[in-house]
Enzyme design. Structure first.
Site, PDB file in Angstrom:
ATOM      1  N   GLY A 141       0.827  -1.192   0.000  1.00 36.99           N
ATOM      2  CA  GLY A 141       0.000   0.000   0.000  1.00 36.99           C
ATOM      3  C   GLY A 141       0.867   1.250   0.000  1.00 36.99           C
ATOM      4  CB  CYS A 142       0.255   4.679  -1.240  1.00 37.51           C
ATOM      5  SG  CYS A 142      -1.426   4.964  -0.613  1.00 37.51           S
TER       6      CYS A 142
END
Length: 347
Positions: free
Chosen positions: A145-146
Site C-alpha cells: 500500500g502507499c
C-alpha cells in the site's frame, strides 16, 4: 529481453501511472489494457496524458483478455484480484496493486476487509531486508500500500537496529488520488481546496494491519501502531511523520541522533530510490512528484526521547505503480532502475 505486459484497471489512477512508466520501459511491450465500466472506450478518452497509447481500446477485465502475456498488473479495487489471478497461467508474473495478498494474518484481513483471506504473496518492497531474494524469480507479487511504503521506509531501519520501543505514532497526509478515481463528493475540488481533514481515525484505516506487519517483522516483536491519515489539498503525494520512543540506553541528544543517522546511512547507502537527506533538509512531496524516489529525514526529540522520521513519496509512483515496476524488474532479472524516473517534476 522484451516482455509482453497487460494492465487490468487501466482506466484508474494506478493503471494510468503504470502505463506511463511502462510506455518508456525499454524491456516492455504493452499488450492488453482493460477496464470495467470504461470497456469499449479508447484509452485516450480516459487517460489523455498518454498520447502514444491513445488509440488503444479498453477491453473488458477478464482472464481471456489477460492470458498470453508474460506479465499482468492488476490495478483493481480490493477484493477483486484473487479470483482473476487464479485463472491466469502459473508461469505468468502477476503483480497485484490491491490489498488482496499483502497480509499474512487471515484474521487481520477479515477484520479490516470483511471477506475471506485469499493468501499471501511475496511482498514487493525491495528495500526490506531479504526482499530482493524473495522477489527474484517470483511469479506472484503483492505490491505494498502507499501509506505502508512511506511509513515502512521511514521507520524500519531504526526498528531493525533495536533502537526503538515497540510502538509508533504516525500522522500522514495524502493527496486525493490515493482514494482512487471513482467520484465521491468529499473529493470534489470545492471540498478539498484550502482544507485538510482526517479520516480512518482511531485505528480504522485498512493500511493499519499492514503497517503493524511490516514494523513488527523489522523489530522482531509486535509493534503497536497509532495511525492517523489525513487528506491534503493536492492530487498526489504522501508526507508521513512518524515517531517512536527510544529504548533505554540510547542517548537522546546529539549523540543519539548521530547514532540513528549512522544506522539510516548504512541501511540506504546502496538503495537506488531512497535518499537520506542532509541534516536540516526536510522531505517535501513536490520534490518527488512523478518519480520513484523516497526522501527520508530523521531527528531526535531529546525532551520526549522520541525519534522523529519523516518521509515523502509520490503515492502513485513509488507508492503504487513504480513499486510494482521495480518489483517486476527484480523478478525478471532486469536492472532494477529500468524504466523508473528518480528525478521529480518541479515546480
Amino acid at each position: 529481453m522484451t516482455v509482453r505486459v497487460a494492465v487490468a484497471g487501466a482506466s484508474g489512477y494506478a493503471g494510468g501511472e503504470l502505463l506511463r512508466l511502462l510506455a518508456s520501459h525499454p524491456g516492455v511491450e504493452i499488450g492488453a489494457v482493460t477496464a470495467h465500466s470504461s470497456a469499449g472506450r479508447s484509452l485516450g478518452s480516459v487517460q489523455p496524458q498518454l498520447p502514444e497509447l491513445a488509440d488503444r481500446i479498453l477491453l473488458d477485465t477478464g482472464a481471456d483478455s489477460l492470458r498470453g502475456h508474460d506479465v499482468v498488473f492488476l490495478a483493481l479495487p480490493h477484493g477483486q484480484s484473487a479470483a482473476l489471478a487464479a485463472e491466469l497461467e502459473p508461469g505468468t508474473l502477476v503483480l497485484d496493486c490491491g490489498a488482496d495478498f499483502r497480509l499474512r494474518d487471515p484474521a487481520a484481513w477479515e477484520r479490516f476487509y470483511g471477506s475471506a483471506h485469499a493468501g499471501t504473496w511475496p511482498y514487493g518492497l525491495p528495500e526490506l531486508p531479504g526482499a530482493r531474494e524473495e522477489l527474484t524469480g517470483a511469479t506472484r507479487i503483492a505490491v505494498p500500500g502507499c501509506y505502508p511504503t512511506a511509513v515502512t521506509l521511514a521507520l524500519f531501519p531504526a526498528f531493525a537496529a533495536g533502537l526503538l520501543e515497540p510502538e509508533a505514532v504516525i500522522v500522514a497526509a495524502s493527496g486525493t488520488s490515493g482514494a482512487g478515481r471513482s467520484p465521491q463528493t468529499r473529493f470534489l475540488g470545492a471540498e478539498v481546496m484550502g482544507s485538510m481533514s482526517p479520516y480512518g481515525v482511531g485505528g480504522g484505516h485498512r493500511h493499519t494491519p499492514e503497517l503493524v506487519q511490516n514494523l513488527s517483522l523489522a523489530a522482531g516483536e509486535r509493534v503497536t501502531v497509532s495511525f492517523t491519515p489525513t487528506l491534503a489539498p493536492m492530487p498526489r503525494g504522501i508526507l508521513a511523520t512518524c515517531s517512536a520512543r527510544l529504548r533505554p540506553g540510547i542517548p537522546a541528544g546529539e549523540a543519539g541522533e548521530a547514532e540513528v543517522r549512522a544506522v539510516y546511512r548504512d541501511a540506504y547507502a546502496d538503495e537506488p530510490f531512497v535518499r537520506l537527506l542532509p541534516p536540516g533538509q526536510w522531505p517535501a512531496t513536490a520534490a518527488v512528484l512523478g518519480s520513484n524516489s523516497v526522501q527520508v529525514q530523521i531527528a531526535v526529540d531529546p525532551d520526549a526521547r522520541r525519534l522523529i522520521c519523516v518521509s515523502a513519496i509520490d503515492n502513485l509512483t513509488k507508492g503504487t505503480a513504480g513499486g510494482a515496476v521495480q518489483s517486476m524488474n527484480i523478478a525478471l532479472g532486469l536492472p532494477e532502475r529500468l524504466g523508473l524516473p528518480t528525478n521529480g517534476v518541479a515546480p
